[in-house]
Motif scaffolding. Structure first.
Motif, mmCIF file in Angstrom:
data_model
loop_
_atom_site.group_PDB
_atom_site.id
_atom_site.type_symbol
_atom_site.label_atom_id
_atom_site.label_comp_id
_atom_site.label_asym_id
_atom_site.label_seq_id
_atom_site.Cartn_x
_atom_site.Cartn_y
_atom_site.Cartn_z
ATOM 1 N N GLN A 114 0.986 -1.340 -0.066
ATOM 2 C CA GLN A 114 0.640 -0.036 -0.289
ATOM 3 C C GLN A 114 0.794 1.324 0.145
ATOM 4 O O GLN A 114 0.602 1.971 -0.747
ATOM 5 N N GLY A 169 2.166 1.830 -3.217
ATOM 6 C CA GLY A 169 1.317 2.448 -4.181
ATOM 7 C C GLY A 169 0.933 1.060 -5.494
ATOM 8 O O GLY A 169 0.353 1.223 -6.428
ATOM 9 N N GLY A 170 1.567 -0.190 -5.367
ATOM 10 C CA GLY A 170 1.139 -0.951 -6.635
ATOM 11 C C GLY A 170 2.246 -2.644 -5.861
ATOM 12 O O GLY A 170 2.070 -2.257 -4.739
ATOM 13 N N TYR A 229 -3.265 -10.197 -3.634
ATOM 14 C CA TYR A 229 -2.738 -9.429 -4.751
ATOM 15 C C TYR A 229 -1.234 -8.796 -6.194
ATOM 16 O O TYR A 229 -1.760 -8.896 -6.595
ATOM 17 N N ARG A 235 7.324 2.999 -10.116
ATOM 18 C CA ARG A 235 5.458 2.649 -9.931
ATOM 19 C C ARG A 235 4.915 2.230 -11.069
ATOM 20 O O ARG A 235 3.757 2.070 -11.187
ATOM 21 N N ALA A 272 1.803 -3.492 -10.298
ATOM 22 C CA ALA A 272 0.671 -3.650 -10.754
ATOM 23 C C ALA A 272 -0.361 -2.754 -10.262
ATOM 24 O O ALA A 272 0.225 -2.758 -8.941
ATOM 25 N N GLU A 273 -1.850 -3.353 -10.648
ATOM 26 C CA GLU A 273 -2.594 -2.238 -9.268
ATOM 27 C C GLU A 273 -2.671 -3.216 -7.839
ATOM 28 O O GLU A 273 -3.018 -3.936 -8.712
ATOM 29 N N LEU A 274 -2.682 -2.554 -7.245
ATOM 30 C CA LEU A 274 -3.838 -3.286 -5.712
ATOM 31 C C LEU A 274 -5.057 -3.009 -6.359
ATOM 32 O O LEU A 274 -5.712 -2.933 -6.911
ATOM 33 N N VAL A 333 -9.062 -4.524 -5.164
ATOM 34 C CA VAL A 333 -10.089 -3.078 -5.276
ATOM 35 C C VAL A 333 -9.907 -2.961 -3.922
ATOM 36 O O VAL A 333 -10.195 -2.254 -3.255
ATOM 37 N N VAL A 342 -7.454 -0.923 -2.112
ATOM 38 C CA VAL A 342 -7.651 0.220 -2.298
ATOM 39 C C VAL A 342 -9.125 0.913 -1.226
ATOM 40 O O VAL A 342 -8.618 1.695 -0.577
ATOM 41 N N ARG A 346 -8.195 1.273 2.377
ATOM 42 C CA ARG A 346 -6.358 1.735 2.621
ATOM 43 C C ARG A 346 -6.562 2.572 3.607
ATOM 44 O O ARG A 346 -7.246 3.365 3.811
#
Length: 332
Positions: free
Chosen positions: A165, A168-169, A207, A288, A292-294, A296, A299, A302
């Protein structure tokens, strides 16, 4: 002086007289009277810009023992007090007090977003334990730190999730050592196929990262995070603990977690890294983009990964010493 030098070189009185344009009797007079020979003692030491700060440096070095505060940290501290010289002056002066250093370890580079190395390092043993979960991205060398009193399964999992977190990825893989609380059995299903902790496997699935383990007895495989462990202790823990010691206070888990966030952002990620030659923050911006995206869920849930910072002095953050005295209610 010229007369005596030429005479020692074997020149005659006549030759010296002719070369210097003086009477021969003058040459004889100076050669007979040694007391008239100019003498020069050792040159007096020139005042240094560092002189007013030397007692402070020695006091800091003594307070940090048996550990060592790097010159970069001490330079920041005295610069905040008004020192206008260069960092090299500080390095040259404190070198005489420094213990023998260890050799550097060769690093293996990875692509942006490829790997995050994680580790637990012990800060203090005994009843009041202090440990630190550390995560370092392989490309940028950007790092995350979370302090705790233990090194349990939940401490590993909370540290990993908080680090993802914070960055951010999610990297493609996370490199571990062989800690028993996260690896149940090595090579349980064949070479390189380990039996991992079930909750860690679930976290990896949520993740989307792969699990990778160091070779046994080769912890330096994760040398990037190992090197940051040393930097963390020397540049954050030791200066902070020394300051608290001078004020009669002790570093604890909550205090360390409250201070490490600003230190990472303002000091650790702004330094010029010894291997990459660049600031981790600069490379983190590029890395960054490759993460890969966190998920859902992560997020939505978070939350701040660092607690609110307590009013405690940290030289690395460049506050004046008068501020520290006021916050700590120190009286002369």
């Amino acid at each position: 002086m010229d007369i005596h030098v030429l005479h020692r070189q074997g020149h005659s009185i006549r030759a010296i007289s002719r070369q210097l344009g003086i009477a021969r009797n003058t040459v004889r007079s100076y050669l007979r009277d040694q007391a008239r020979t100019p003498s020069y003692g050792p040159r007096a030491d020139r005042p240094s810009k560092l002189d007013p700060f030397k007692p402070y440096l020695r006091e800091r070095i003594e307070a940090a023992k048996p550990y060592w505060i790097p010159a970069t940290v001490l330079f920041r501290e005295i610069k905040a007090q008004g020192f206008t010289g260069q960092e090299g002056i500080v390095k040259n002066y404190i070198r005489q007090f420094k213990p023998t250093s260890q050799e550097d370890v060769v690093r293996f580079e990875t692509l942006p977003g490829q790997q995050m190395q994680v580790d637990f390092t012990t800060i203090r043993r005994g009843r009041s334990k202090l440990k630190a979960f550390v995560a370092t991205l392989g490309y940028s060398r950007a790092s995350f730190v979370r302090f705790s009193s233990h090194e349990r399964q939940e401490d590993w999992l909370m540290g990993i999730e908080a680090a993802l977190q914070y960055f951010g990825g999610v990297p493609k893989e996370i490199l571990f050592d062989n800690a028993k609380c996260i690896m149940i059995e090595r090579d349980a299903y064949g070479e390189g196929r380990h039996r991992w902790n079930d909750k860690l496997l679930q976290l990896a699935a949520d993740y989307g990262f792969r699990l990778r383990a160091c070779q046994p007895y080769r912890a330096k495989t994760k040398g990037k995070v190992e090197r940051f462990n040393g930097y963390l202790k020397n540049s954050f823990i030791t200066p902070l603990a020394a300051t608290l010691k001078q004020a009669g206070l002790v570093l604890d888990v909550d205090l360390a977690n409250g201070q490490v966030g600003p230190w990472l952002a303002e000091v650790a990620h702004q330094r010029r890294h010894g291997t990459t030659g660049q600031q981790p923050q600069t490379l983190l911006i590029k890395e960054r983009l490759a993460l890969a995206e966190l998920p859902v869920r992560a997020v939505k849930e978070r939350r701040p990964v660092f607690p609110a910072r307590r009013a405690i002095p940290v030289e690395s953050l460049q506050h004046p010493l008068s501020t520290y005295d006021q916050l700590l209610e120190v009286r002369p």
